[in-house]
Design an enzyme around this catalytic site. Structure first.
Site, PDB file in Angstrom:
ATOM      1  N   ILE A  69       0.866  -1.174   0.000  1.00 54.10           N
ATOM      2  CA  ILE A  69       0.000   0.000   0.000  1.00 54.10           C
ATOM      3  C   ILE A  69       0.908   1.230   0.000  1.00 54.10           C
ATOM      4  O   ILE A  69       2.089   1.143   0.335  1.00 54.10           O
ATOM      5  CB  ILE A  69      -0.977   0.027   1.201  1.00 54.10           C
ATOM      6  CG1 ILE A  69      -0.222  -0.041   2.536  1.00 54.10           C
ATOM      7  CG2 ILE A  69      -1.988  -1.095   1.096  1.00 54.10           C
ATOM      8  CD1 ILE A  69      -1.147   0.014   3.755  1.00 54.10           C
ATOM      9  N   ASP A  70       0.362   2.361  -0.376  1.00 56.13           N
ATOM     10  CA  ASP A  70       1.160   3.576  -0.505  1.00 56.13           C
ATOM     11  C   ASP A  70       1.697   4.062   0.836  1.00 56.13           C
ATOM     12  O   ASP A  70       1.145   3.752   1.898  1.00 56.13           O
ATOM     13  CB  ASP A  70       0.329   4.688  -1.141  1.00 56.13           C
ATOM     14  CG  ASP A  70      -0.095   4.366  -2.558  1.00 56.13           C
ATOM     15  OD1 ASP A  70       0.602   3.577  -3.220  1.00 56.13           O
ATOM     16  OD2 ASP A  70      -1.128   4.905  -3.008  1.00 56.13           O
ATOM     17  N   LYS A  71       2.743   4.855   0.766  1.00 59.92           N
ATOM     18  CA  LYS A  71       3.372   5.418   1.955  1.00 59.92           C
ATOM     19  C   LYS A  71       2.356   6.093   2.873  1.00 59.92           C
ATOM     20  O   LYS A  71       2.348   5.860   4.085  1.00 59.92           O
ATOM     21  CB  LYS A  71       4.440   6.434   1.536  1.00 59.92           C
ATOM     22  CG  LYS A  71       5.014   7.252   2.688  1.00 59.92           C
ATOM     23  CD  LYS A  71       5.922   8.351   2.178  1.00 59.92           C
ATOM     24  CE  LYS A  71       6.366   9.262   3.324  1.00 59.92           C
ATOM     25  NZ  LYS A  71       7.204  10.382   2.845  1.00 59.92           N
TER      26      LYS A  71
END
Length: 354
Positions: free
Chosen positions: A159-161
């Site tokens: 998942i994104d930062k």
């Protein structure tokens, strides 16, 4: 070998005399027919595009026999091609780092982690240390069979930062293979909570559209027509949980797992994630023109200074026991506070906007 062209956002040669460092070298085989160097290299460098190679050549970073060449240079047998960049080659070996890790579940085969927003998942340009992968390596440092640099183990998805929530990591190659098959076949269940701009007239819906790199901005993904040759097929289902006048809390369920899928799909239908700067969610897209309302929105941005997206549930079949595993993660403090602020604000609105 991970290609350094993928890790370079801007390829500029500031001075002819600047020091360059070798990142890639190849000697052209005997019998090679003359071929443009950009076409040749796209088949030998991983994770890059012909356009990237052309940019590197224009910047003076592609050398043949120690001399910079343009992208239309035709390689010949015996040529020595090097990629020269304006920074030393970085060692991407993953080292264990003592970083706090919220482990929701763990056994001999796998571990489920609740990632906080702001933590990069995997090392990359600008983030070679301090990532979730480094934290997992530290957590499993006393497990002799776990090698953080072995691609056959570790995180099964990402998942994104600035997205918070649940992830699963495999401790064994068998577990990663079996979990990977489930993700590939869309047999897992993943749902996200998202606060988005705008009011939905319907209670649920489906977004379908190929997702690929935005040709105008390589840092973003764009949505293309379903069935087109651009991008990869992607489907997102959404359902309204609560309405707050100018924003809406929704649940998103993924059929596919493309890069930035939820962010790009919601932007595409005119409902960017609240606070998502890259996809236009850091602007005041709905609401009043009053200074009071503008101050309220700015306070909201400060309260949750990232895209309002949380990977809330994760479900899969255990790779060894065959048991169904389902996990739920509570909303993190920043997102919970943001939603509560909107709940309290909506009571002051005379009616829901159309």
């Amino acid at each position: 070998m991970e290609n350094d062209l993928e890790l370079t956002n801007e390829l500029e040669l500031e001075e002819e005399s600047q020091q360059l460092y070798e990142h890639f070298r190849i000697e052209v085989d005997r019998g090679q027919e003359p071929l443009r160097i950009d076409k040749f290299l796209v088949g030998h460098l991983q994770h890059t595009t012909r356009n990237r190679i052309q940019q590197a050549a224009d910047a003076g970073f592609i050398h043949v026999n120690d001399t910079p060449v343009k992208s239309n240079y035709k390689v010949r047998a015996g040529d020595v091609i090097t990629l020269m960049l304006d920074r030393p080659h970085y060692d991407t070996t993953i080292e264990p780092e003592d970083i706090p890790l919220s482990v929701v579940y763990e056994d001999e085969e796998l571990m489920v982690i609740n990632k906080p927003a702001g933590l990069v998942v995997h090392p990359g340009v600008g983030n070679f240390h301090g990532t979730l992968v480094n934290a997992i390596a530290w957590h499993l440092r006393n497990l002799p069979s776990y090698d953080p640099n072995d691609p056959q183990v570790g995180l099964v998805h990402r998942i994104d930062k600035d997205t918070s929530g649940l992830l699963v990591a495999a401790k064994t190659p068998e577990a990663k293979t079996r979990l990977g098959v489930q993700f590939f076949n869309h047999d897992t269940h993943r749902s996200y909570n998202a606060l988005v701009w705008g009011h939905f007239t319907e209670d649920e819906g489906r977004i379908e559209g190929n997702i690929g790199r935005d040709p105008r901005d390589r840092q973003r993904m764009a949505v293309f027509p379903p069935g087109s040759e651009v991008g990869k097929p992607a489907v997102t289902h959404w359902r309204v949980l609560e309405r707050y006048g100018y924003t809406t809390l929704i649940e998103c369920v993924l059929e596919t797992g493309r890069t930035h899928q939820i962010r790009a799909h919601l932007k595409h239908i005119g409902h960017p994630l609240f606070g998502d700067e890259r996809y236009g969610g850091m602007e005041i897209l709905r609401g009043e023109r009053s200074s009071t309302y503008k101050a309220f929105i700015q306070n909201c941005f400060k309260l949750c200074s990232r895209q309002a997206l949380h990977a809330r549930t994760l479900g899969f079949v255990h790779p060894k026991t065959g048991q169904q595993m389902d996990f739920t993660s509570e909303l993190p403090d920043d997102l919970a506070a943001l939603i509560d602020k909107w709940r309290r604000y909506v009571h002051a609105l005379p009616e829901q906007p159309a």
